[in-house]
Design a protein around this motif. Structure first.
Motif, PDB file in Angstrom:
ATOM      1  N   GLY A   1     -63.943  89.486  16.505  1.00 44.31           N
ATOM      2  CA  GLY A   1     -64.716  89.497  17.743  1.00 44.31           C
ATOM      3  C   GLY A   1     -64.931  88.103  18.301  1.00 44.31           C
ATOM      4  N   GLN A   2     -65.800  88.047  19.276  1.00 47.79           N
ATOM      5  CA  GLN A   2     -66.111  86.796  19.975  1.00 47.79           C
ATOM      6  C   GLN A   2     -66.871  85.829  19.061  1.00 47.79           C
ATOM      7  N   PRO A   3     -66.706  84.515  19.277  1.00 46.70           N
ATOM      8  CA  PRO A   3     -67.509  83.546  18.527  1.00 46.70           C
ATOM      9  C   PRO A   3     -69.000  83.796  18.775  1.00 46.70           C
ATOM     10  N   HIS A   4     -69.788  83.627  17.756  1.00 47.71           N
ATOM     11  CA  HIS A   4     -71.255  83.736  17.801  1.00 47.71           C
ATOM     12  C   HIS A   4     -71.754  85.171  18.005  1.00 47.71           C
ATOM     13  N   ASP A   5     -70.863  86.162  17.935  1.00 46.67           N
ATOM     14  CA  ASP A   5     -71.278  87.556  18.065  1.00 46.67           C
ATOM     15  C   ASP A   5     -71.339  88.164  16.663  1.00 46.67           C
ATOM     16  N   ALA A   6     -72.373  87.762  15.929  1.00 43.30           N
ATOM     17  CA  ALA A   6     -72.506  88.159  14.524  1.00 43.30           C
ATOM     18  C   ALA A   6     -72.604  89.674  14.350  1.00 43.30           C
ATOM     19  N   ALA A   7     -73.237  90.363  15.284  1.00 40.03           N
ATOM     20  CA  ALA A   7     -73.394  91.824  15.155  1.00 40.03           C
ATOM     21  C   ALA A   7     -72.028  92.517  15.186  1.00 40.03           C
TER      22      ALA A   7
ATOM     23  N   GLU B   1     -63.374  98.049  21.027  1.00 38.89           N
ATOM     24  CA  GLU B   1     -62.671  97.609  22.229  1.00 38.89           C
ATOM     25  C   GLU B   1     -63.091  96.190  22.562  1.00 38.89           C
ATOM     26  N   TRP B   2     -62.113  95.370  22.962  1.00 40.96           N
ATOM     27  CA  TRP B   2     -62.407  93.993  23.367  1.00 40.96           C
ATOM     28  C   TRP B   2     -63.198  94.046  24.673  1.00 40.96           C
ATOM     29  N   PRO B   3     -64.264  93.237  24.802  1.00 40.80           N
ATOM     30  CA  PRO B   3     -65.147  93.348  25.965  1.00 40.80           C
ATOM     31  C   PRO B   3     -64.579  92.783  27.269  1.00 40.80           C
ATOM     32  N   GLU B   4     -63.447  92.104  27.218  1.00 42.64           N
ATOM     33  CA  GLU B   4     -62.870  91.524  28.442  1.00 42.64           C
ATOM     34  C   GLU B   4     -61.517  92.167  28.724  1.00 42.64           C
ATOM     35  N   SER B   5     -61.129  92.184  29.978  1.00 42.35           N
ATOM     36  CA  SER B   5     -59.783  92.645  30.320  1.00 42.35           C
ATOM     37  C   SER B   5     -58.799  91.536  29.947  1.00 42.35           C
ATOM     38  N   PRO B   6     -57.533  91.866  29.736  1.00 40.35           N
ATOM     39  CA  PRO B   6     -56.549  90.832  29.390  1.00 40.35           C
ATOM     40  C   PRO B   6     -56.504  89.687  30.409  1.00 40.35           C
TER      41      PRO B   6
ATOM     42  N   ALA C   1     -56.320  98.510  11.538  1.00 41.43           N
ATOM     43  CA  ALA C   1     -55.806  97.931  12.778  1.00 41.43           C
ATOM     44  C   ALA C   1     -56.918  97.765  13.806  1.00 41.43           C
ATOM     45  N   ILE C   2     -56.835  96.671  14.544  1.00 43.55           N
ATOM     46  CA  ILE C   2     -57.805  96.423  15.606  1.00 43.55           C
ATOM     47  C   ILE C   2     -57.070  95.801  16.785  1.00 43.55           C
ATOM     48  N   GLU C   3     -57.389  96.245  17.982  1.00 39.95           N
ATOM     49  CA  GLU C   3     -56.717  95.745  19.178  1.00 39.95           C
ATOM     50  C   GLU C   3     -57.558  94.642  19.813  1.00 39.95           C
ATOM     51  N   PHE C   4     -57.685  93.553  19.100  1.00 41.99           N
ATOM     52  CA  PHE C   4     -58.371  92.366  19.596  1.00 41.99           C
ATOM     53  C   PHE C   4     -57.332  91.271  19.791  1.00 41.99           C
ATOM     54  N   PRO C   5     -57.612  90.290  20.627  1.00 40.16           N
ATOM     55  CA  PRO C   5     -56.651  89.196  20.833  1.00 40.16           C
ATOM     56  C   PRO C   5     -56.422  88.405  19.544  1.00 40.16           C
ATOM     57  N   PHE C   6     -55.226  87.827  19.446  1.00 41.94           N
ATOM     58  CA  PHE C   6     -54.907  86.998  18.287  1.00 41.94           C
ATOM     59  C   PHE C   6     -55.936  85.886  18.144  1.00 41.94           C
TER      60      PHE C   6
END
Length: 111
Positions: free
Chosen positions: A26-32, A60-65, A16-21
């Motif tokens: 993770g974020q686009p272009h964030d290969a690491a 953890e997602w780097p942005e607030s909702p 399970a991961i609490e990232f947005p649908f």
């Protein structure tokens, strides 16, 4: 993304991961981060000894909702349906999807 629903639908093990649908790695272009999530997922699934195991990944997602602007303006029909009647969760998990839970069916129905 919804571990309880995934487990209820019969997945033998869940990472399970609490990232947005739409962004489970993770974020686009964030290969690491994407590689780290993939590695953690594979390790979690290898370490999950028993069927029904849910392992929550430590990311953890780097942005607030409030900062995430690419979500739909309104919830999907299935989420609207669950908000009105949470008891439908088990029915949905069993694969019994009512027609009103689908945008496709809503588009065909005249208003």
């Amino acid at each position: 993304m919804i571990p309880d629903l995934t487990a209820a639908a019969g997945a033998p093990r869940v990472a399970a991961i609490e990232f947005p649908f739409g962004r489970p790695f993770g974020q686009p272009h964030d290969a690491a981060t994407q590689r780290a999530v993939l590695r953690a997922t594979l390790h979690a699934l290898c370490d999950a000894a028993a069927p029904g195991t849910i392992i929550h990944l430590p990311f953890e997602w780097p942005e607030s909702p409030e900062e995430v602007h690419w979500h739909p303006k309104e919830p999907s029909p299935i989420l609207q349906l669950l908000a009105r009647d949470p008891s439908l969760f088990q029915r949905l998990a069993a694969g019994d999807i009512p027609p009103e839970a689908s945008r496709r069916n809503q588009e065909r129905t005249p208003s």
